[in-house]
Design a protein around this motif. Structure first.
Motif: not given
Ligand SMILES: Nc1ncnc2c1ncn2[C@@H]1O[C@H](COP(=O)(O)OP(=O)(O)O)[C@@H](O)[C@H]1O
Ligand SMILES: [Mg+2]
Length: 452
Positions: A368, A372, A375, A384, A389, A391-392
């Motif tokens: 995590r 983006r 990532s 991304a 990504s 971040s999701e």
């Protein structure tokens, strides 16, 4: 008020032929079993009479069904045929291109998260058409969701997973016990499970790995799993770098070297690894080998570095420059001599990890991340925007990350987790194997390792 009745269209030869063709295409696989059996029965019946022929055919069928392989093939065929019909019905509810040019179900198998269908797309359609109807398919089959994954080798093949369960939903997944005699280092090591709940295995041979992600996302936990898996092979030697000195400490007992925050000691250690690399190449040269192979004169060396930026972006600029140069050299040249570099970094951006090092690392795992961009610094730029990504990943999903380097595209992985007890148990096993190995005076690179 007059009610209108729709009269069914009269049965014409055309509609009859159409229905027959549709029947044959829906039940083709079953018919390909029933017709030969029926044909054989009729032929036999002419010769020996109806009842004896019936008993003969039943006897042969029962005998065939006693063979496990036959049962397995029959099960696969029936399951495939069943899903072909169900999927066909689902598509007949659609109005787009896929209704006219229906993909064919060419594979159907159970996976821990549900059922995975392999579709063969027809010319004129693309994976985006399948992705666009995925939500409707999910409603039709009343499942949690439908995942669409392209085949990396063949654009006409698509895996469609009808997910009834979320394999990540049930929390951490412990690294399973090793099977007796397993020595995974030269094959594939276990990393975790994918979204289908299937085990993900990786080869670290001639590769380096970088995992990144925000604090507490699971990077060090993943290093533990890597060490535990490689360590089952007693010929693997470990060089551990841990600036905190506590994270990798449990493995200290079976590691060749353990370095903490002392930059001088860290550089000295890397210099020794470089010397060892040179020695190894000289030996390989004298043996006429281009690279180390299983059963060769020495085992693999695993260089495991937690919190890599501490070493390569240290406030002691001179020392970190030296560390970065040496590490780059080891990653670039060490592969063929059996050196595997496994690293972890919170945010491996250019200002913390020189791109000369990052670009050489082929296995990336993005746990995590908050953005983006973060990532992309782990996976490589552009992922991304292609929809991958880290971040999701939900904040609470520790140990879940996007793994790049196994397939052509990143796959979502829940890394296995080892608790302190499991680590302690594995450390003891590794020490036991290593002591036994020395005691028997064998490089022990061939054959299976006997568990007690
Ligand atoms: N694979 C995993 N599955 C579930 N939980 C995990 C996993 N890896 C780590 N965790 C949890 O997250 C916590 C922090 O993990 P850690 O590996 O130390 O994070 P990081 O090194 O990224 O800071 C661990 O104490 C553990 O409780
Ligand atoms: Mg950590």
């Amino acid at each position: 008020m007059q009610t209108q009745h729709t009269t069914p269209a009269p049965e014409t030869p055309e509609t009859f032929t159409k229905s027959l063709l549709s029947f044959v295409s829906r039940w083709g696989l079953e018919l390909s079993v029933v017709i030969p059996v029926g044909g054989a029965y009729l032929l036999l019946a002419r010769k020996v009479g109806y009842w004896p022929a019936a008993w003969l055919v039943i006897g042969v069928v029962v005998l065939l069904l006693l063979i496990p392989q036959v049962r397995e093939v029959l099960r696969i065929v029936l399951r495939l045929s069943h899903w072909m019909r169900r999927f066909d019905t689902a598509l007949s509810m659609q109005s787009g291109i896929l209704e006219q040019r229906r993909p064919k179900v060419v594979g159907a198998k159970k996976v821990p998260s549900g059922t995975r269908l392999t579709l063969s797309l027809r010319s004129g359609t693309a994976i985006s058409d399948v992705a666009s109807i995925a939500p409707y398919i999910a409603v039709h089959f009343k499942v949690r969701n439908v995942r669409v994954k392209p085949d990396p080798q063949d654009a006409s093949l698509v895996d469609l997973t009808l997910c009834t369960k979320d394999p990540f939903g049930s929390g951490p997944v412990a690294l399973p016990e090793h099977e007796a005699g397993t020595r995974l280092a030269w094959g594939t090591i276990r990393a975790g499970i994918d979204e289908d709940g299937s085990e993900v295995r990786l080869s670290l041979l001639e590769r380096s790995s970088l995992s990144g992600g925000e604090p507490g996302s699971g990077k060090s936990g993943y290093l533990h799993v890597n060490i535990a898996e490689l360590g089952l092979d007693p010929t693997v030697t470990f060089y551990l770098f841990d600036p905190k000195g506590v994270e990798l400490a449990p493995w200290r007992r079976c590691a060749s070297k353990f370095v903490t925050s002392d930059m001088k000691a860290a550089n000295k250690q890397l210099a020794e690894i470089e010397d060892e690399m040179h020695l190894r190449y000289e030996t390989l040269q004298s043996l006429g080998l281009r690279k180390l192979q299983e059963g060769g004169p020495f085992g693999l060396m695993a260089v495991v570095i937690d919190e890599l930026p501490y070493y390569v972006a240290n406030s002691d600029k001179e020392a970190s420059k030296e560390f970065a140069t040496r590490l780059r050299d080891i990653i670039a040249r060490g592969r063929a001599s059996g050196i595997i570099v496994i690293t972890a970094a919170q945010k491996p951006s250019v200002d913390t990890i020189p791109s000369a090092i990052r670009d050489l690392i082929s296995l990336r795992l993005a746990f995590r991340c908050s953005t983006r961009e973060a990532s992309d610094t782990i996976l490589g730029s552009g992922w991304a925007t292609k929809g991958f990504s880290a971040s999701e990943i939900a904040i609470g999903d520790r140990g879940v990350g996007l793994l790049l380097g196994k397939d052509d595209i990143p796959i979502l992985l829940r890394a296995y987790l080892m608790n302190d007890e499991a680590i302690e148990k594995r450390v003891s096993e590794m020490c036991r194997r290593r002591t036994a190995d020395t005691r028997e005076g064998l490089p022990n690179l061939n054959g299976t390792w006997e568990d007690a």
